[in-house]
Design an enzyme around this catalytic site. Structure first.
Site, mmCIF file in Angstrom:
data_model
loop_
_atom_site.group_PDB
_atom_site.id
_atom_site.type_symbol
_atom_site.label_atom_id
_atom_site.label_comp_id
_atom_site.label_asym_id
_atom_site.label_seq_id
_atom_site.Cartn_x
_atom_site.Cartn_y
_atom_site.Cartn_z
ATOM 1 N N PRO A 2 8.989 0.950 -43.494
ATOM 2 C CA PRO A 2 9.286 -0.436 -43.836
ATOM 3 C C PRO A 2 8.543 -1.388 -42.914
ATOM 4 O O PRO A 2 8.563 -1.227 -41.688
ATOM 5 C CB PRO A 2 10.804 -0.509 -43.614
ATOM 6 C CG PRO A 2 11.282 0.889 -43.782
ATOM 7 C CD PRO A 2 10.188 1.739 -43.220
ATOM 8 N N GLU A 3 7.849 -2.351 -43.507
ATOM 9 C CA GLU A 3 7.127 -3.347 -42.729
ATOM 10 C C GLU A 3 7.940 -4.630 -42.700
ATOM 11 O O GLU A 3 9.087 -4.664 -43.151
ATOM 12 C CB GLU A 3 5.733 -3.552 -43.319
ATOM 13 C CG GLU A 3 4.914 -2.267 -43.310
ATOM 14 C CD GLU A 3 3.490 -2.459 -43.818
ATOM 15 O OE1 GLU A 3 3.007 -3.602 -43.892
ATOM 16 O OE2 GLU A 3 2.848 -1.443 -44.164
#
Length: 278
Positions: A2-3
């Site tokens: 996840p960014e």
């Protein structure tokens, strides 16, 4: 992994679902994540009230009314599930928070995530944040700041954008997308960028991240929003994971150009248009 947009989406979902409430119980099924969860973690948070939520780079921060904050990184495959009552336990549910307004479950198959705590007043100087750069939405992120950080760097600009000590939170997907929108090749030496190009990069980083947050992030493999639904920014990608295809607004002859290209920079897949990016 996840960014920033995915982490922001998850943080907001927890805040909207659970909000400010009291933590009744913490069940830790597995302490052995990327770093071991502190032995006294549960003692520090049980009985405390949640009084706020923040995001720092790719970390979620949950502030408590006892002077401590939970620091939470989702790792490569971490998922968050929210329910009204204690759910049936499933494999890889490592940490479960029971609150007065619902239950938060942290599930992480690869165990590359991290969960710890520190005094809220010490967050800025905590080892996880002491060397991080400016947030993409911070007004302190100016073209002059970026230019000064890049001017002596020989690495490709794509690698520089992933350097969390310069700008924190930018990940692989959004670096490729922002550079496409800026019209700058990911292989360009970072130190070769002009002040004007640094301004364009900042503008496009911010624009791409805002669009991705609005779309709930990108679902490519493991990522899901806490309600189980998928992000849909992957449907808006211009270059990422689109090898050989036309890019957004393409007027090129793909048979001649080969379409969007894929290379590896710093061990990360990188996508770009050889015509529109210089």
């Amino acid at each position: 992994m996840p960014e920033l947009p995915e982490v922001e989406t998850i943080k907001t979902a927890i805040e909207q679902s659970i909000g400010n409430t009291n933590i009744i119980k913490v069940l830790i099924n597995n302490k052995n994540l990327r770093e071991k969860i502190p032995d006294d973690f549960a003692d520090k948070v049980i009985g405390a009230g949640i009084c706020g939520y923040d995001r720092r780079g790719k970390y979620i921060i949950i502030r408590l009314d006892n002077g401590y904050s939970i620091i939470w990184h989702l790792g490569m495959s971490g998922r968050v599930k929210i329910s009204d009552k204690m759910p049936e336990a499933v494999k890889h549910d490592h940490v479960i928070f029971e609150t007065e307004k619902g239950v938060i479950v942290y599930n992480d198959a690869r165990r590359f995530g991290l969960m710890t705590y520190c005094k809220t007043e010490d967050l800025t100087h905590h080892r996880l944040f002491a060397k991080t750069g400016i947030e993409p939405f911070d007004k302190a992120l100016t073209e002059d700041y970026l230019y000064q950080k890049l001017k002596n760097k020989k690495v490709p600009i794509k690698e520089a954008l992933l350097d969390q000590s310069i700008i924190t939170g930018i990940g692989n997907i959004y670096a490729s997308e922002a550079l496409f929108e800026a019209g700058i090749l990911p292989t360009r030496e970072a130190g070769s960028l002009s002040l004007a190009e640094c301004k364009i990069i900042i503008e496009e980083v911010v624009n791409v991240l805002k669009k991705a947050i609005k779309a709930g992030g990108s679902t490519l493999r493991d990522y899901q929003k806490p309600d189980g639904s998928l992000g849909y920014f992957q449907n808006m990608h211009c270059v990422y994971n689109k090898t050989g295809q036309k890019c957004s607004g393409c007027t090129c002859n793909v048979n001649q150009t080969g379409g969007i290209r894929k290379i590896v920079l710093g061990g990360r897949s990188t996508f770009y248009c050889p015509v529109k990016q210089k």
